[in-house]
Design an enzyme around this catalytic site. Structure first.
Site, PDB file in Angstrom:
ATOM      1  N   ASP A   2     -18.306   0.048 -14.867  1.00 36.56           N
ATOM      2  CA  ASP A   2     -17.634  -0.522 -13.598  1.00 36.56           C
ATOM      3  C   ASP A   2     -18.728  -1.524 -12.881  1.00 36.56           C
ATOM      4  O   ASP A   2     -19.974  -1.218 -12.748  1.00 36.56           O
ATOM      5  CB  ASP A   2     -17.361   0.640 -12.794  1.00 36.56           C
ATOM      6  CG  ASP A   2     -15.703   0.819 -12.824  1.00 36.56           C
ATOM      7  OD1 ASP A   2     -14.999  -0.584 -12.560  1.00 36.56           O
ATOM      8  OD2 ASP A   2     -15.198   1.700 -12.879  1.00 36.56           O
ATOM      9  N   GLY A   5     -17.231  -7.127 -12.249  1.00 33.25           N
ATOM     10  CA  GLY A   5     -16.657  -8.281 -11.199  1.00 33.25           C
ATOM     11  C   GLY A   5     -17.223  -8.378  -9.841  1.00 33.25           C
ATOM     12  O   GLY A   5     -17.425  -9.587  -9.664  1.00 33.25           O
ATOM     13  N   HIS A  19     -18.703  -9.794 -16.872  1.00 34.46           N
ATOM     14  CA  HIS A  19     -18.586  -8.885 -18.153  1.00 34.46           C
ATOM     15  C   HIS A  19     -19.499  -9.332 -19.195  1.00 34.46           C
ATOM     16  O   HIS A  19     -19.997  -8.536 -19.895  1.00 34.46           O
ATOM     17  CB  HIS A  19     -17.088  -9.152 -18.737  1.00 34.46           C
ATOM     18  CG  HIS A  19     -15.971  -8.807 -17.799  1.00 34.46           C
ATOM     19  ND1 HIS A  19     -15.769  -7.522 -17.219  1.00 34.46           N
ATOM     20  CD2 HIS A  19     -14.835  -9.375 -17.442  1.00 34.46           C
ATOM     21  CE1 HIS A  19     -14.791  -7.433 -16.457  1.00 34.46           C
ATOM     22  NE2 HIS A  19     -13.959  -8.629 -16.628  1.00 34.46           N
ATOM     23  N   TRP A  51      -4.451  -4.137 -18.900  1.00 37.78           N
ATOM     24  CA  TRP A  51      -3.488  -5.265 -19.417  1.00 37.78           C
ATOM     25  C   TRP A  51      -2.856  -5.957 -17.995  1.00 37.78           C
ATOM     26  O   TRP A  51      -2.517  -6.926 -18.084  1.00 37.78           O
ATOM     27  CB  TRP A  51      -2.384  -4.810 -20.208  1.00 37.78           C
ATOM     28  CG  TRP A  51      -2.753  -4.507 -21.655  1.00 37.78           C
ATOM     29  CD1 TRP A  51      -2.845  -2.906 -21.912  1.00 37.78           C
ATOM     30  CD2 TRP A  51      -3.330  -5.187 -22.672  1.00 37.78           C
ATOM     31  NE1 TRP A  51      -3.338  -3.016 -23.149  1.00 37.78           N
ATOM     32  CE2 TRP A  51      -3.733  -4.209 -23.782  1.00 37.78           C
ATOM     33  CE3 TRP A  51      -3.526  -6.530 -22.960  1.00 37.78           C
ATOM     34  CZ2 TRP A  51      -4.062  -4.789 -25.002  1.00 37.78           C
ATOM     35  CZ3 TRP A  51      -4.107  -6.998 -23.836  1.00 37.78           C
ATOM     36  CH2 TRP A  51      -4.269  -6.164 -25.153  1.00 37.78           C
ATOM     37  N   LEU A 113     -26.788   7.669 -33.920  1.00 36.97           N
ATOM     38  CA  LEU A 113     -26.190   7.593 -32.689  1.00 36.97           C
ATOM     39  C   LEU A 113     -24.566   7.496 -33.018  1.00 36.97           C
ATOM     40  O   LEU A 113     -24.400   6.326 -33.702  1.00 36.97           O
ATOM     41  CB  LEU A 113     -26.840   6.724 -31.699  1.00 36.97           C
ATOM     42  CG  LEU A 113     -26.214   6.649 -30.490  1.00 36.97           C
ATOM     43  CD1 LEU A 113     -26.283   7.865 -29.877  1.00 36.97           C
ATOM     44  CD2 LEU A 113     -26.883   5.556 -29.819  1.00 36.97           C
ATOM     45  N   ARG A 172     -13.787   8.203  -9.193  1.00 36.62           N
ATOM     46  CA  ARG A 172     -12.677   8.482  -9.856  1.00 36.62           C
ATOM     47  C   ARG A 172     -12.780   8.799 -11.311  1.00 36.62           C
ATOM     48  O   ARG A 172     -13.615   8.372 -11.821  1.00 36.62           O
ATOM     49  CB  ARG A 172     -11.401   7.261  -9.726  1.00 36.62           C
ATOM     50  CG  ARG A 172     -11.234   6.810  -8.317  1.00 36.62           C
ATOM     51  CD  ARG A 172     -10.181   5.702  -8.718  1.00 36.62           C
ATOM     52  NE  ARG A 172     -10.707   4.512  -9.042  1.00 36.62           N
ATOM     53  CZ  ARG A 172     -11.177   3.723  -8.011  1.00 36.62           C
ATOM     54  NH1 ARG A 172     -11.253   3.949  -7.053  1.00 36.62           N
ATOM     55  NH2 ARG A 172     -11.832   2.572  -8.407  1.00 36.62           N
TER      56      ARG A 172
HETATM   57  C1  FPP Z   1     -14.966  -3.017 -15.469  1.00 36.05           C
HETATM   58  O1  FPP Z   1     -15.626  -3.703 -14.304  1.00 36.05           O
HETATM   59  C2  FPP Z   1     -15.296  -3.494 -16.789  1.00 36.05           C
HETATM   60  C3  FPP Z   1     -14.376  -3.929 -17.716  1.00 36.05           C
HETATM   61  C4  FPP Z   1     -13.027  -3.973 -17.373  1.00 36.05           C
HETATM   62  C5  FPP Z   1     -14.937  -4.598 -19.077  1.00 36.05           C
HETATM   63  C6  FPP Z   1     -15.932  -3.863 -19.619  1.00 36.05           C
HETATM   64  C7  FPP Z   1     -16.364  -4.609 -20.994  1.00 36.05           C
HETATM   65  C8  FPP Z   1     -17.680  -5.247 -21.161  1.00 36.05           C
HETATM   66  C9  FPP Z   1     -18.695  -5.141 -20.475  1.00 36.05           C
HETATM   67  C10 FPP Z   1     -17.682  -5.603 -22.494  1.00 36.05           C
HETATM   68  C11 FPP Z   1     -18.427  -4.748 -23.489  1.00 36.05           C
HETATM   69  C12 FPP Z   1     -17.885  -4.764 -24.813  1.00 36.05           C
HETATM   70  C13 FPP Z   1     -17.821  -3.818 -25.907  1.00 36.05           C
HETATM   71  C14 FPP Z   1     -17.030  -4.301 -27.326  1.00 36.05           C
HETATM   72  C15 FPP Z   1     -18.603  -2.478 -25.520  1.00 36.05           C
HETATM   73  P1  FPP Z   1     -14.653  -4.428 -13.116  1.00 36.05           P
HETATM   74  O2  FPP Z   1     -14.212  -5.731 -13.890  1.00 36.05           O
HETATM   75  O3  FPP Z   1     -13.518  -3.336 -12.990  1.00 36.05           O
HETATM   76  O4  FPP Z   1     -15.696  -4.614 -11.994  1.00 36.05           O
HETATM   77  P2  FPP Z   1     -15.431  -4.385 -10.494  1.00 36.05           P
HETATM   78  O5  FPP Z   1     -15.073  -2.936 -10.614  1.00 36.05           O
HETATM   79  O6  FPP Z   1     -16.545  -4.830  -9.994  1.00 36.05           O
HETATM   80  O7  FPP Z   1     -14.033  -5.444 -10.225  1.00 36.05           O
END
Ligand code: FPP
Length: 218
Positions: A2, A5, A19, A51, A113, A172
């Site tokens: 998390d 963004g 990301h 989604w 691992l 959460r």
């Molecule tokens: C949540 O942060 C992150 C995600 C929904 C995507 C995480 C995916 C990656 C880092 C790519 C990794 C790839 C693999 C295959 C392991 P958020 O967008 O909710 O951030 P925010 O809480 O600041 O809005």
């Protein structure tokens, strides 16, 4: 994972850049996990709820998964990691499903691992899917106990979770491994995922190691 963004927003960058920065954390983290003697680690990459994000973000995440698989799977394989995916595969783009299957096949003999990637994953969906499959198999109510139920989860060999690390300060569960976290310990950090370092990972493990786990036993 998390905080991607928010990391991007703080830099006036698009969310996709956050990301992408999040991916760069993976190799050092998995290396640190191997060195620390961690046997299994699950990364929550995409939830069944994700989604609902804008189509452009979902598309950029799917592209990123493909690129990450191409770039990192051979490297993980060389380092002895076994990869498996948790989630509902049917809804994912075919190219992503193919890459998932290839990664699992390539790394299936590895044992240093065990890395699980939760992709299109929801803890409730996993429980519902297990119940459906038990019904399809015609199990009688008497046959359903905790061990049987666990054997119908996406990857029955996933060990019970010892430690959940949540970045960016969220308090959460967010539908993560609901069955497997029954007795898990938590480590919550304000650090945003792209800034999560091996040093902080080791701090999380040290914090876990210092706790006494009673599992309801008093
Ligand atoms: C949540 O942060 C992150 C995600 C929904 C995507 C995480 C995916 C990656 C880092 C790519 C990794 C790839 C693999 C295959 C392991 P958020 O967008 O909710 O951030 P925010 O809480 O600041 O809005």
């Amino acid at each position: 994972m998390d905080g991607n963004g928010r990391w991007a927003k703080a830099r006036w960058l698009p969310r996709a850049a956050g990301h992408r920065a999040g991916v760069s954390v993976l190799t050092p983290l998995l290396e640190a996990a191997g060195e620390a003697g961690v046997e299994a680690l699950t990364l929550y990459a995409f939830s069944t709820e994700n989604w609902g994000r804008p189509e452009t973000e979902v598309d950029s995440l799917m592209t990123l998964f493909l690129e990450t698989a191409k770039g990192k799977v051979p490297e993980l394989n060389e380092r002895g990691a076994r990869l498996r995916f948790l989630g509902r595969r049917g809804h994912l783009p075919e190219a992503v499903r193919t890459a998932m299957g290839e990664a699992e096949e390539l790394t299936r003999e590895n044992d240093r691992l065990h890395v699980y990637i939760a992709l299109n994953y929801g803890g409730r969906a996993e429980i519902v899917d297990a119940a459906r499959r038990m019904m399809e198999d015609g199990l009688s109510p008497e046959e359903v106990d905790e061990a049987t139920f666990a054997s119908y989860l996406y990857a029955p060999e996933v060990p019970e979770v010892d430690l959940v690390i949540r970045t960016s300060g969220e308090l959460r569960i967010s539908n993560f491994l609901l069955w497997q976290i029954a007795y898990a310990e938590f480590y919550v950090t304000e650090t945003l995922w792209p800034d999560f370092s091996p040093e902080e990972f080791r701090r999380a493990i040290d914090s876990y190691a210092a706790r006494s786990r009673r599992r309801g036993g008093g």
